[in-house]
Design a protein around this motif. Sequence first.
Motif, mmCIF file in Angstrom:
data_model
loop_
_atom_site.group_PDB
_atom_site.id
_atom_site.type_symbol
_atom_site.label_atom_id
_atom_site.label_comp_id
_atom_site.label_asym_id
_atom_site.label_seq_id
_atom_site.Cartn_x
_atom_site.Cartn_y
_atom_site.Cartn_z
ATOM 1 N N GLN A 69 0.726 -1.129 -0.012
ATOM 2 C CA GLN A 69 -0.003 -0.042 -0.055
ATOM 3 C C GLN A 69 0.959 1.319 -0.007
ATOM 4 O O GLN A 69 0.577 2.204 -0.739
ATOM 5 N N GLY A 70 1.883 1.365 0.773
ATOM 6 C CA GLY A 70 2.766 2.261 1.074
ATOM 7 C C GLY A 70 3.676 2.776 -0.112
ATOM 8 O O GLY A 70 3.285 3.907 -0.714
ATOM 9 N N TRP A 71 3.823 1.919 -1.249
ATOM 10 C CA TRP A 71 4.836 1.988 -2.294
ATOM 11 C C TRP A 71 3.786 2.440 -3.334
ATOM 12 O O TRP A 71 4.177 3.135 -4.277
ATOM 13 N N ALA A 72 2.603 1.876 -3.251
ATOM 14 C CA ALA A 72 1.556 2.082 -4.377
ATOM 15 C C ALA A 72 1.104 3.550 -4.352
ATOM 16 O O ALA A 72 0.934 4.067 -5.502
ATOM 17 N N ASP A 73 1.030 3.913 -3.120
ATOM 18 C CA ASP A 73 0.663 5.510 -2.937
ATOM 19 C C ASP A 73 1.752 6.401 -3.546
ATOM 20 O O ASP A 73 1.308 7.423 -4.310
ATOM 21 N N LYS A 74 3.053 5.819 -3.266
ATOM 22 C CA LYS A 74 4.228 6.886 -3.759
ATOM 23 C C LYS A 74 4.179 6.948 -5.242
ATOM 24 O O LYS A 74 4.371 7.924 -5.870
ATOM 25 N N ALA A 81 -1.315 -4.011 -8.744
ATOM 26 C CA ALA A 81 -0.360 -3.949 -9.737
ATOM 27 C C ALA A 81 0.936 -4.093 -9.274
ATOM 28 O O ALA A 81 1.507 -4.837 -9.882
ATOM 29 N N LEU A 82 1.194 -3.525 -8.200
ATOM 30 C CA LEU A 82 2.536 -3.668 -7.521
ATOM 31 C C LEU A 82 2.750 -5.289 -7.267
ATOM 32 O O LEU A 82 3.952 -5.802 -7.357
ATOM 33 N N ASN A 83 1.893 -6.031 -6.547
ATOM 34 C CA ASN A 83 2.070 -7.248 -6.198
ATOM 35 C C ASN A 83 2.382 -8.088 -7.464
ATOM 36 O O ASN A 83 3.287 -8.967 -7.250
ATOM 37 N N SER A 84 1.733 -7.744 -8.464
ATOM 38 C CA SER A 84 1.586 -8.708 -9.693
ATOM 39 C C SER A 84 3.137 -8.209 -10.421
ATOM 40 O O SER A 84 3.807 -9.474 -10.881
#
Length: 224
Positions: A69-74, A81-84
Amino acid sequence: MKYDWILFDADETLFHFDAFRGMQVMFKRFGIDFTEKQYADYQLVNKPLWVDYQDGKISAEQLKVTRFQGWADKLNVTPKALNSAFLEAMADICTLLPGASELIEALTGQAKLGIITNGFTELQQIRLDRTGMSDYFEYVVISEEVGVAKPDGGIFAHAHQLMGNPCKSTVLMVGDNPHSDVLGGMNFGIDTCWLNTQAAQRPEGIAPSYEVSSLQQLQRILLA
């Protein structure tokens, strides 16, 4: 051969799981040089989530979303999408543990083989295909699909049913995690082997049928 069925964990039992390197590869694709400090910060979030997942407190979906979540927000992308992207990077760098290929080859025809993993569906089949391991396993049981994770007895019961309910004394579970793999197998009533490559202290209350420091050692024991 004492066993009719040998069940393996996936990460750090058959496959290397170098999460730091995977994240470096992933973030490089986003134009970021991912540091060890950033990885340590990520693990402060990620590790407790895995414990909660294995304890049945959160779902696979919640784990996937929350850890990124933190990186996705940045980065202005979705956590999914980041997990994939991370799983794709892990598939790109996947390698087998030393002795894994030889062990599986040697056991083929001697016993039926399966995998029980708490990993994610998205990664499992790709790794099996890329490492040439797909055809060796009768069943690949994935916690995300079953809805419960090791050490929960439900995932072992699901695998056991798929296998045709063989006598439990003919089944061996092999894994590197003393809690999810060994304790889970013990509680289900099957023999277990702890792959302890790091010479870790055995946790209290954990009593594997075998403890080995390498897959080569396991091969010697099983095919003696």
